[in-house]
Design a protein around this motif. Structure first.
Motif, PDB file in Angstrom:
ATOM      1  N   HIS A 125       0.864  -1.185   0.000  1.00 32.56           N
ATOM      2  CA  HIS A 125       0.000   0.000   0.000  1.00 32.56           C
ATOM      3  C   HIS A 125       0.901   1.236   0.000  1.00 32.56           C
ATOM      4  O   HIS A 125       1.182   1.837   1.031  1.00 32.56           O
ATOM      5  CB  HIS A 125      -0.921  -0.010   1.218  1.00 32.56           C
ATOM      6  N   GLU A 128       0.711   4.754   1.971  1.00 36.13           N
ATOM      7  CA  GLU A 128       0.924   4.824   3.415  1.00 36.13           C
ATOM      8  C   GLU A 128       2.377   5.164   3.761  1.00 36.13           C
ATOM      9  O   GLU A 128       2.697   5.387   4.928  1.00 36.13           O
ATOM     10  CB  GLU A 128       0.504   3.511   4.073  1.00 36.13           C
ATOM     11  N   ARG A 137      -2.002  12.774   7.170  1.00 40.92           N
ATOM     12  CA  ARG A 137      -2.478  12.000   8.324  1.00 40.92           C
ATOM     13  C   ARG A 137      -2.205  12.743   9.626  1.00 40.92           C
ATOM     14  O   ARG A 137      -3.039  12.764  10.543  1.00 40.92           O
ATOM     15  CB  ARG A 137      -1.816  10.626   8.364  1.00 40.92           C
ATOM     16  N   SER A 177      -6.798   2.265   0.736  1.00 42.48           N
ATOM     17  CA  SER A 177      -5.824   2.139   1.831  1.00 42.48           C
ATOM     18  C   SER A 177      -5.495   3.503   2.421  1.00 42.48           C
ATOM     19  O   SER A 177      -5.383   3.642   3.643  1.00 42.48           O
ATOM     20  CB  SER A 177      -4.553   1.445   1.340  1.00 42.48           C
ATOM     21  N   ALA A 178      -5.362   4.528   1.561  1.00 39.35           N
ATOM     22  CA  ALA A 178      -5.038   5.862   2.068  1.00 39.35           C
ATOM     23  C   ALA A 178      -6.171   6.435   2.901  1.00 39.35           C
ATOM     24  O   ALA A 178      -5.945   7.051   3.952  1.00 39.35           O
ATOM     25  CB  ALA A 178      -4.719   6.802   0.898  1.00 39.35           C
ATOM     26  N   PHE A 181      -6.269   4.714   6.189  1.00 36.68           N
ATOM     27  CA  PHE A 181      -5.074   5.160   6.904  1.00 36.68           C
ATOM     28  C   PHE A 181      -5.301   6.536   7.525  1.00 36.68           C
ATOM     29  O   PHE A 181      -4.917   6.791   8.672  1.00 36.68           O
ATOM     30  CB  PHE A 181      -3.913   5.195   5.913  1.00 36.68           C
ATOM     31  N   THR A 309       3.708  -1.320   8.800  1.00 30.57           N
ATOM     32  CA  THR A 309       2.559  -0.417   8.825  1.00 30.57           C
ATOM     33  C   THR A 309       1.419  -0.999   8.003  1.00 30.57           C
ATOM     34  O   THR A 309       0.282  -1.069   8.462  1.00 30.57           O
ATOM     35  CB  THR A 309       2.973   0.961   8.264  1.00 30.57           C
ATOM     36  N   SER A 310       1.714  -1.427   6.793  1.00 31.41           N
ATOM     37  CA  SER A 310       0.697  -2.039   5.930  1.00 31.41           C
ATOM     38  C   SER A 310       0.807  -3.562   6.037  1.00 31.41           C
ATOM     39  O   SER A 310       1.218  -4.244   5.104  1.00 31.41           O
ATOM     40  CB  SER A 310       0.865  -1.571   4.482  1.00 31.41           C
ATOM     41  N   ASP A 314      -4.045  -4.758   7.564  1.00 38.11           N
ATOM     42  CA  ASP A 314      -4.312  -3.609   6.716  1.00 38.11           C
ATOM     43  C   ASP A 314      -4.759  -4.068   5.331  1.00 38.11           C
ATOM     44  O   ASP A 314      -5.720  -3.543   4.757  1.00 38.11           O
ATOM     45  CB  ASP A 314      -3.046  -2.755   6.619  1.00 38.11           C
TER      46      ASP A 314
END
Length: 358
Positions: A125, A128, A137, A177-178, A181, A309-310, A314
């Motif tokens: 992703h 991210e 973010r 995903s964004a 996130f 993170t991903s 996720d």
């Protein structure tokens, strides 16, 4: 302590896989031992990018090498589950490009395999790890935008037309995903409408709407039949607004000091609406290439056993949204709830996002 570069293999060197090969070939923190692809022509193009790597058209050769610690998969999405499963069963860490799979059940299977074998599972992703999205973010988290009301993403181009997945599955995973996130929650329902312009039963254009209760809504426009390449995301908050344009060469993120508010009025009746318009600010962003940042993160997770993170959770959240959107497409745009699944724990004990769809 002496640092040793993890030993990697890249499976899939056409299209996006070529970008992975190009980037990995310039990263001293990793050793690429294998490049693998069914097409010898794409291997010949990618081989000079990683001159130290052996090349093969067989995944068996990669998995037979005991020196390989992790495998990156950038093959067509329809193959992600089968290849990813073999990689995890062989005891290697896995990076798989978006989407994680084309079926929620397959995503769950990969996640459980990774957990059972204590393997790192990371999904590509890319947004991210994008400096502009990270700054956006932070602005959402610190409240400087106010409460988020709408997000509109456009990912358009006259680009590669696929037959094994529609434009939504090909393009929208980036934006789904964004959005998840940024907001840190699952949508309560998803709706989608699309059109098969080339009469192949595969949508070339799709509009996906994610509702987050009554407080926020997001829309994603995906198309590979558009005259202009577009990669934008507009975030509207109650205090400020932001525009992320990934095609801008320098100022990819701009914060607009703009908002609208209804003034209070005696007796509980809504008063007049006041529009505020102020300065536009483009923050300084880290200059690292997002793909390099993403791959460096995976390499570090392989080395330190940290949770990406991903991670697989996720990837599974994105799959649940896309699956709900696909069901909505088939139902003529009717809103669909993302499928509820058991909420396992991430590697390292990090909690998964709540379902928000029970």
């Amino acid at each position: 302590m002496t640092f040793r570069a993890p030993r990697l293999a890249l499976v899939g060197t056409g299209g996006w896989g070529r970008n992975l090969a190009r980037t990995l070939g310039t990263m001293p923190e990793a050793e690429v031992r294998w490049l693998c692809d069914l097409d010898p022509r794409t291997l010949r193009v990618a081989a000079p990018m990683c001159p130290q790597a052996a090349v093969t058209t067989s995944l068996d050769d990669v998995l037979a090498d005991p020196m390989v610690e992790a495998v990156l998969v950038a093959t067509p999405a329809v193959t992600h589950h089968a290849i990813g499963r073999r990689v995890l069963e062989s005891g290697r860490d896995l990076y798989v490009e978006k989407p994680m799979a084309l079926d929620v059940g397959h995503g769950i299977d990969l996640l459980r395999l990774a957990q059972a074998n204590d393997r790192v599972l990371m999904v590509g992703h890319l947004l991210e790890y994008h400096p502009a999205v990270l700054a956006l973010r932070d602005a959402v988290a610190d409240g400087s935008l106010g409460r988020i009301r709408t997000i509109v993403a456009q990912r358009l181009n006259l680009g590669t037309v696929r037959s094994d997945e529609n434009a939504m599955w090909s393009l929208a995973p980036h934006d789904v995903s964004a959005i998840l996130f940024l907001l840190g929650e699952m949508p309560t329902d998803v709706s989608a409408r699309g059109l098969s312009c080339l009469d192949r039963g595969v949508e070339d254009v799709a509009f996906v709407t994610l509702r987050f209760g009554e407080h926020a809504i997001a829309q994603i426009h995906s198309s590979w039949l558009d005259p202009c390449k577009t990669r934008t995301m507009t975030v509207v908050g109650t205090r400020r607004m932001a525009v992320f344009d990934d095609l801008e060469p320098v100022e990819k993120l701009r914060f607009h000091d703009k908002h609208a508010e209804t003034l209070p009025s005696p007796g509980g009746v809504a008063g007049p609406v006041v529009l505020h318009s102020g300065a536009v600010v483009a923050p300084a962003l880290e200059t690292i290439e997002p793909l390099r940042a993403e791959l460096a993160h995976f390499i570090d997770c392989v080395r330190t056993r940290a949770t990406p993170t991903s991670d697989g959770h996720d990837g599974l959240r994105v799959l649940r949204v896309l699956e709900a959107a696909q069901r909505s497409l088939a139902a003529g745009g009717a809103p669909m709830k993302p499928r509820a699944i058991p909420a396992p724990r991430a590697r390292g004990g990090a909690p998964a996002l709540a379902n928000h769809d029970d």
